[in-house]
Enzyme design. Structure first.
Site, PDB file in Angstrom:
ATOM      1  N   GLY A  80       0.814  -1.216   0.000  1.00 55.13           N
ATOM      2  CA  GLY A  80       0.000   0.000   0.000  1.00 55.13           C
ATOM      3  C   GLY A  80       0.847   1.267   0.000  1.00 55.13           C
ATOM      4  N   ARG A 110      -2.672   8.715   2.685  1.00 52.61           N
ATOM      5  CA  ARG A 110      -3.274   9.504   3.762  1.00 52.61           C
ATOM      6  C   ARG A 110      -2.312   9.771   4.912  1.00 52.61           C
ATOM      7  NH1 ARG A 110      -8.633   6.826   5.614  1.00 52.61           N
ATOM      8  NH2 ARG A 110      -7.794   4.916   4.724  1.00 52.61           N
ATOM      9  N   LYS A 167       4.186   3.681   4.083  1.00 54.00           N
ATOM     10  CA  LYS A 167       3.324   3.577   5.253  1.00 54.00           C
ATOM     11  C   LYS A 167       3.833   2.551   6.263  1.00 54.00           C
ATOM     12  CE  LYS A 167      -0.772   1.557   4.910  1.00 54.00           C
ATOM     13  NZ  LYS A 167      -2.228   1.327   4.738  1.00 54.00           N
ATOM     14  N   GLN A 212       5.096  -6.150  -6.076  1.00 54.32           N
ATOM     15  CA  GLN A 212       3.867  -5.928  -6.835  1.00 54.32           C
ATOM     16  C   GLN A 212       4.094  -4.656  -7.648  1.00 54.32           C
ATOM     17  OE1 GLN A 212       0.333  -4.812  -4.632  1.00 54.32           O
ATOM     18  NE2 GLN A 212      -1.043  -5.667  -6.185  1.00 54.32           N
ATOM     19  N   GLU A 257     -18.128  -5.339   1.391  1.00 53.19           N
ATOM     20  CA  GLU A 257     -17.591  -4.047   1.816  1.00 53.19           C
ATOM     21  C   GLU A 257     -18.709  -3.067   2.124  1.00 53.19           C
ATOM     22  OE1 GLU A 257     -14.498  -3.588   2.476  1.00 53.19           O
ATOM     23  OE2 GLU A 257     -13.799  -5.504   1.662  1.00 53.19           O
ATOM     24  N   ASN A 273      -3.806   3.984   8.733  1.00 56.29           N
ATOM     25  CA  ASN A 273      -3.802   4.677   7.443  1.00 56.29           C
ATOM     26  C   ASN A 273      -3.515   6.162   7.561  1.00 56.29           C
ATOM     27  OD1 ASN A 273      -4.711   2.448   5.584  1.00 56.29           O
ATOM     28  ND2 ASN A 273      -6.405   2.428   7.046  1.00 56.29           N
ATOM     29  N   TYR A 293      36.267  12.762  31.795  1.00 50.20           N
ATOM     30  CA  TYR A 293      36.064  12.163  30.475  1.00 50.20           C
ATOM     31  C   TYR A 293      37.075  11.042  30.290  1.00 50.20           C
ATOM     32  CZ  TYR A 293      36.356  11.300  25.499  1.00 50.20           C
ATOM     33  OH  TYR A 293      36.382  10.663  24.284  1.00 50.20           O
ATOM     34  N   ASN A 300      41.089   4.449  41.232  1.00 46.78           N
ATOM     35  CA  ASN A 300      40.362   5.676  41.593  1.00 46.78           C
ATOM     36  C   ASN A 300      40.752   6.780  40.612  1.00 46.78           C
ATOM     37  OD1 ASN A 300      38.775   7.206  43.939  1.00 46.78           O
ATOM     38  ND2 ASN A 300      40.419   8.528  43.205  1.00 46.78           N
ATOM     39  N   ASN A 341      42.564  11.416  24.095  1.00 46.26           N
ATOM     40  CA  ASN A 341      42.617  10.250  23.214  1.00 46.26           C
ATOM     41  C   ASN A 341      42.739  10.596  21.738  1.00 46.26           C
ATOM     42  OD1 ASN A 341      39.990  11.304  23.472  1.00 46.26           O
ATOM     43  ND2 ASN A 341      39.066   9.413  22.726  1.00 46.26           N
TER      44      ASN A 341
END
Length: 472
Positions: A11, A15, A22, A73, A155, A227, A366, A377, A386
């Site tokens: 599909g 919409r 979709k 398809q 339908e 939809n 960091y 520690n 780095n």
């Protein structure tokens, strides 16, 4: 029962008002089609085939599902034609063909199992899964004869007054014995739409005397087709609620269900507590007895038993081992690992850093591209340097090292076992085990310097005031 699944996903979804296909719109963080594929996998289908339309390449690339066969398809000629497009991919297979829809992300595997079991138990050739709709206007009606035998699916636009009063409707889910797929060749084109409707297979099968059944085993919300963006939003809310309820039932303590998000692929152990505004994304695994405080986001990570994740922490593609504490306001970037009983405190950032058992980095640090040993520690304000502008390099801090506050460890560098780094040091060379490394300038105390400075400041201020008065 040998089951093959075909998912109709061709599909266009006009919409949705979106360039995205979709079925790739997401509910609870995953594409709708992915949810339906997940359901098919739970059913242990021997083969899963997805029928796509003109966006097929994008769908296949986005989902990256090597266990799924995709067929195209080429022209949008309806659901009956879409299933015909899958026929070549079904060649030589036997058993039952299950038809699902790619825009129904709420479909439940247990409901489909019940449907397939009844289809087999009735020795049906063709079955449709039906449910009772509160408002049936958007669905095809299940029309039965006086004995209850299904005759057709009609339908809304084609229904007469009596048929429009029927509340049993079509879910779009079918079970068709594979030796009956030739029925697809007999489906006639709908002249008004120029499409072939798979719904017509029910009337066609019944007229030919094939055992045809409509099995009313579903509930309406499971088969809600999406939809529009509004329907997508509603489906997401329904899915979110069901996920939350599932984990509460399994023993997770969720203090504010309305503000917590849990991805469908996440797993959470019992006795874990989630405070408000927790966001658990992707295939995250959380163990037993974990505490996650407010405003935390965890993505694609593993959090082991009894860990504590404090407020406003972000964890991405990382591992936190048993009994560790992270946060508040910490950031674990991808590739990081926090060892058992270790502590990563407030405003600490890790990037591809492995922190050993019981090690601590409690504040404002960091640690990037680093291997931190057991019991180390890390003092406040420590950073691993780095990146040299061209490449990243590794910092290794061995077991039992003490790093003083405000230190810079310039990679590549190794701090030997049990060594001490003096506060404020910039370390550019390897430090031997058990040594003390200090690189700061020796301290000098200048007698009465501050008193003299203040007197000088006062003389300068007095001269400035006199100058300004003369100008007036």
């Amino acid at each position: 029962m040998n089951t093959t699944c075909v998912i109709l996903a061709a599909g266009l979804g006009k919409r949705m008002n979106s360039s995205l296909p979709k079925v790739l719109h997401k509910t609870c963080g995953i594409p709708m089609l992915q949810s339906v594929i997940d359901t098919a996998r739970k059913l242990k289908c021997g083969k899963i085939v997805v029928v796509t339309g003109r966006h097929g390449d994008l769908i296949e690339k986005t989902l990256a599902t090597p266990d799924v066969t995709y067929v195209l398809q080429k022209e949008p000629k309806g659901t009956g034609h879409a299933l015909l497009c899958a026929r070549e991919a079904l060649h030589g297979l036997h058993g039952v063909l299950l038809v699902l829809n790619g825009d129904t992300p709420l479909v439940n595997a247990e409901t489909i199992k019940k449907f397939l079991k009844q289809h087999a138990g009735n020795k049906s050739g063709v079955s449709v899964l039906s449910f009772i709709a509160e408002n049936p206007d958007d669905y095809g009606r299940i029309v039965r004869d006086a004995s209850g035998q299904v005759l057709a699916i009609v339908e809304q636009k084609d229904a007469d007054a009596s048929q429009r009063g029927i509340r049993e409707v079509n879910s779009g889910v079918y079970a068709i014995n594979q030796d009956l797929l030739h029925l697809l060749d007999d489906i006639q084109i709908n002249r008004k739409k120029g499409e072939y409707y798979l719904t017509d297979i029910i009337a066609l099968s019944a007229r030919k005397g094939i055992k045809t059944t409509a099995l009313c085993v579903g509930i309406e919300r499971e088969f809600m087709g999406v939809n529009t963006k509004q329907e997508l939003y509603r489906a997401s809310r329904i899915m979110e609620k069901s996920i939350i309820e599932k984990w509460i039932e399994k023993g997770v303590n969720i203090l504010d269900a309305g503000s917590v998000f849990i991805h469908p692929h996440a797993v959470i152990g019992p006795e874990t507590t989630l405070y408000p505004n927790v966001y658990i994304d992707g295939a995250t695994r959380i163990g037993r007895g974990v505490t996650i405080y407010p405003n935390v986001r965890i993505s694609q990570s593993r959090i082991s038993d009894r860990a504590v994740i404090k407020d406003s922490t972000v964890i991405e593609e990382s591992v936190v081992k048993a009994g560790a504490t992270v946060g508040p306001f910490a950031h674990l970037r991808p590739g990081s690992e926090v060892g058992a009983d270790a502590k990563i405190g407030n405003f600490v950032e890790l990037k591809k850093a492995v922190i050993g058992t019981g090690a601590k980095a409690s504040h404002l640090s960091y640690l990037g591209d680093a291997r931190i040993g057991k019991g180390v520690n890390i003092g406040a304000g420590t950073i691993t340097c780095n990146y040299d502008g061209r490449k990243k390099s590794l910092t290794v801090v061995e077991e039992g090292v003490f790093v003083g506050s405000d230190s810079q460890l310039v990679a590549p560098v190794r701090i030997g076992r049990g060594a001490y780094i003096g506060a404020g040091s910039t370390i550019t060379k390897d430090v031997p085990p058990h040594a003390l490394a200090v690189s700061r300038v020796e301290q000098r105390n200048i007698k009465d310097w501050a008193k003299k400075r203040r007197a000088q400041n006062e003389r300068e201020a007095k001269a400035k005031r006199k100058e300004n008065k003369a100008k007036r």
